[in-house]
Design an enzyme around this catalytic site. Sequence first.
Site, PDB file in Angstrom:
ATOM      1  N   HIS A  30      36.082  35.192 116.059  1.00 59.06           N
ATOM      2  CA  HIS A  30      37.398  35.809 116.032  1.00 59.06           C
ATOM      3  C   HIS A  30      38.230  35.486 117.270  1.00 59.06           C
ATOM      4  O   HIS A  30      39.425  35.751 117.288  1.00 59.06           O
ATOM      5  CB  HIS A  30      37.265  37.323 115.803  1.00 59.06           C
ATOM      6  CG  HIS A  30      37.003  37.643 114.357  1.00 59.06           C
ATOM      7  ND1 HIS A  30      37.488  38.743 113.727  1.00 59.06           N
ATOM      8  CD2 HIS A  30      36.295  36.966 113.415  1.00 59.06           C
ATOM      9  CE1 HIS A  30      37.103  38.744 112.456  1.00 59.06           C
ATOM     10  NE2 HIS A  30      36.361  37.674 112.255  1.00 59.06           N
ATOM     11  N   SER A  39      38.631  30.869 112.366  1.00 49.67           N
ATOM     12  CA  SER A  39      37.823  30.047 111.468  1.00 49.67           C
ATOM     13  C   SER A  39      38.317  28.608 111.475  1.00 49.67           C
ATOM     14  O   SER A  39      39.514  28.349 111.561  1.00 49.67           O
ATOM     15  CB  SER A  39      37.920  30.576 110.030  1.00 49.67           C
ATOM     16  OG  SER A  39      37.263  31.805 109.911  1.00 49.67           O
ATOM     17  N   LYS A  50      37.353  37.475  98.011  1.00 51.35           N
ATOM     18  CA  LYS A  50      36.655  36.214  97.764  1.00 51.35           C
ATOM     19  C   LYS A  50      35.199  36.311  98.230  1.00 51.35           C
ATOM     20  O   LYS A  50      34.280  35.930  97.498  1.00 51.35           O
ATOM     21  CB  LYS A  50      37.368  35.077  98.496  1.00 51.35           C
ATOM     22  CG  LYS A  50      36.819  33.705  98.163  1.00 51.35           C
ATOM     23  CD  LYS A  50      37.788  32.603  98.594  1.00 51.35           C
ATOM     24  CE  LYS A  50      37.251  31.255  98.198  1.00 51.35           C
ATOM     25  NZ  LYS A  50      38.280  30.209  98.226  1.00 51.35           N
ATOM     26  N   ASP A  51      34.986  36.844  99.433  1.00 48.66           N
ATOM     27  CA  ASP A  51      33.608  37.014  99.938  1.00 48.66           C
ATOM     28  C   ASP A  51      32.817  37.957  99.050  1.00 48.66           C
ATOM     29  O   ASP A  51      31.644  37.724  98.761  1.00 48.66           O
ATOM     30  CB  ASP A  51      33.624  37.573 101.371  1.00 48.66           C
ATOM     31  CG  ASP A  51      33.959  36.507 102.405  1.00 48.66           C
ATOM     32  OD1 ASP A  51      34.193  35.350 102.000  1.00 48.66           O
ATOM     33  OD2 ASP A  51      33.994  36.833 103.610  1.00 48.66           O
ATOM     34  N   GLU A  60       5.916  28.379 104.052  1.00 49.91           N
ATOM     35  CA  GLU A  60       6.961  28.699 103.088  1.00 49.91           C
ATOM     36  C   GLU A  60       7.958  27.536 103.027  1.00 49.91           C
ATOM     37  O   GLU A  60       8.098  26.775 103.978  1.00 49.91           O
ATOM     38  CB  GLU A  60       7.696  29.971 103.536  1.00 49.91           C
ATOM     39  CG  GLU A  60       6.821  31.205 103.508  1.00 49.91           C
ATOM     40  CD  GLU A  60       6.545  31.699 102.093  1.00 49.91           C
ATOM     41  OE1 GLU A  60       7.260  32.559 101.604  1.00 49.91           O
ATOM     42  OE2 GLU A  60       5.581  31.199 101.472  1.00 49.91           O
TER      43      GLU A  60
END
Lengths: 176, 415
Positions: B217, B221, B245-246, B289
């Site tokens: 921030h 972005s 959207k997220d 894994e």
Amino acid sequence: MSSDQNDVGRRDFLMVAAGSFAAVGGAAALWPLIDQMNPDASAKALASVEVDLAPIKDGQAITIMWRGKPVFIRKRTAQEIAAAEEVDVNDLPDPQSDSARVEKPEWLVLIGICTHLGCIPRGQAAGDLHGDFGGWFCPCHGSHYDTSGRIRKGPAPRNLEVPPYAFVTDSKIKIG
Amino acid sequence: MSDHSSSYVPSNGFTRWLDERLPVLRMMHGQFIDFPTPRNLNYFWTFGGILTFCLMVQLITGIILAMHFVAHGDHAFQSVEHIMRDVNWGDLIRYTHAVGASMFFLAAYIHMFRGLYYGSYKSPREILWILGVMIILVMIITAFMGYSLPWGQMSFWAVTVITNLFTAIPFVGESITQWIWGGYSVGDPTLNRLFSLHYLFPFVIAALVGLHIWALHVVGSNNPTGVEVKTEKDTVSFFPFYIIKDGFAVIMFALLFAWFVFYAPNYLGHSDNFIEANPLQTPQHIVPEWYFLPFYAILRAIPDKLFGVIAMILAICVLFVIPWLDTSRIRSVRYRPLYKPFFWLFVITCLALGYLGAKAPEGYYLLASRIFTAYYFIHFLVVMPVVGLYETPKEVPDSIADSVLGKEATSETAQ
């Protein structure tokens, strides 16, 4: 003026003394916090075991626990001893003669942990794979050990370790 | 970005009173409601939100599991069976936690490749990127420790193999390893400390995530064009546009997550872990894994024990310095014709190493893992610095608004 300079010298001394005291104290306080993770007395108390060898027959192998680790004890046959002794030591990845790895030629005592990444090699039970050199074979990353527990092929850097042990009587050993 | 003025207006007497004492609502409003965000973010930018969701799921299910788990060498395996069979909803919670680890890594890897593709690590986002690499490092350690706790055969031997990596350290390796074990082999003390740290580290991750978002921030972005925000026209407010959207992306991701939890909860696990740990018998075939397989392939590709360990650690740590290894003047691979095929070759390399990590290191598999390991490092240490110097980038749009609306449209609105 001169008393001022004395003051500065005294202050420096006090600063250094206080600083060092704090540093030593800090380090001393830190040590228990680190050392608590080390093996404690109860773990160390289990550090030696006695094993009776009388029931083991020629060519037979047994596994016992010592310090939480498997120890391989094998009564080697004459051919196995011969195979281990006739190898040219200089050709080995971790050169060591067979005689340096045993107290008595027929008794081979090893820590049964692959020196690569700690897996347990196969070759103790009757039906097991013994690898290309008649000893042990580690399934994790393919290390082959010979009848003296020496690394012959694969990624392991060192021979299987020989634990500290001594014959208490002719047919009994103390490991650790 | 972070210094943009929040449009927050306290709505009642209490919030006015609070605002003068602790302006936390003002801060939240400024950072998550009217925060200016590039208007052209695609769905790859939703993985930050998805990862936050994953961390929350792991924390909640993990804290619940710790209420029923017994961190003792003799009881751990039984207590996990108890969770699976007796505890109300225990199987659901444990499967969610186990599958959740895989989902967390899936989302993190996509998030990282997104950053690599769009040059999100480049100035001024170096600290943001480095914090991200720190998060993935702590995640790897946390996931490994968590996998050890059920104390099955795979748990036990994974701990044995990984802690034995420390024996590769010259001179002090043996003592360090015994210090980690708290004994002469992996045992009860080892299990206890792994549990303690497995509980601690997620909170370290949460703190790092806080710093990661803070750093994000401050600089704002990145976006698919890699062009910095220039005017207000390039942005939309975070709420409602990116919250929605997220949120939609999280729901889509949760569908995949739920499919694994309800229909294939053991698909990503290993059957040997249903056998209680036995220090006297190593399983026939040890595999980690899936999310560790590329690193495992690198470890085994190198014939020397110490250098294998070093290469595996460097494979992650090289990411710390890529902001300075990439010499390109522009960020987004979209406008980098020469680098683009190398980027995809790198993606293929990572997938191939993942495949090879599950295969026995013999013959052609070993050869292939050596070739791909070599490319993994060549990509960062040679391709990134050199291609950036010789490449002629395609034309980059003047602004984000230009790239979305076309040049005419923006010049019209400007008039």
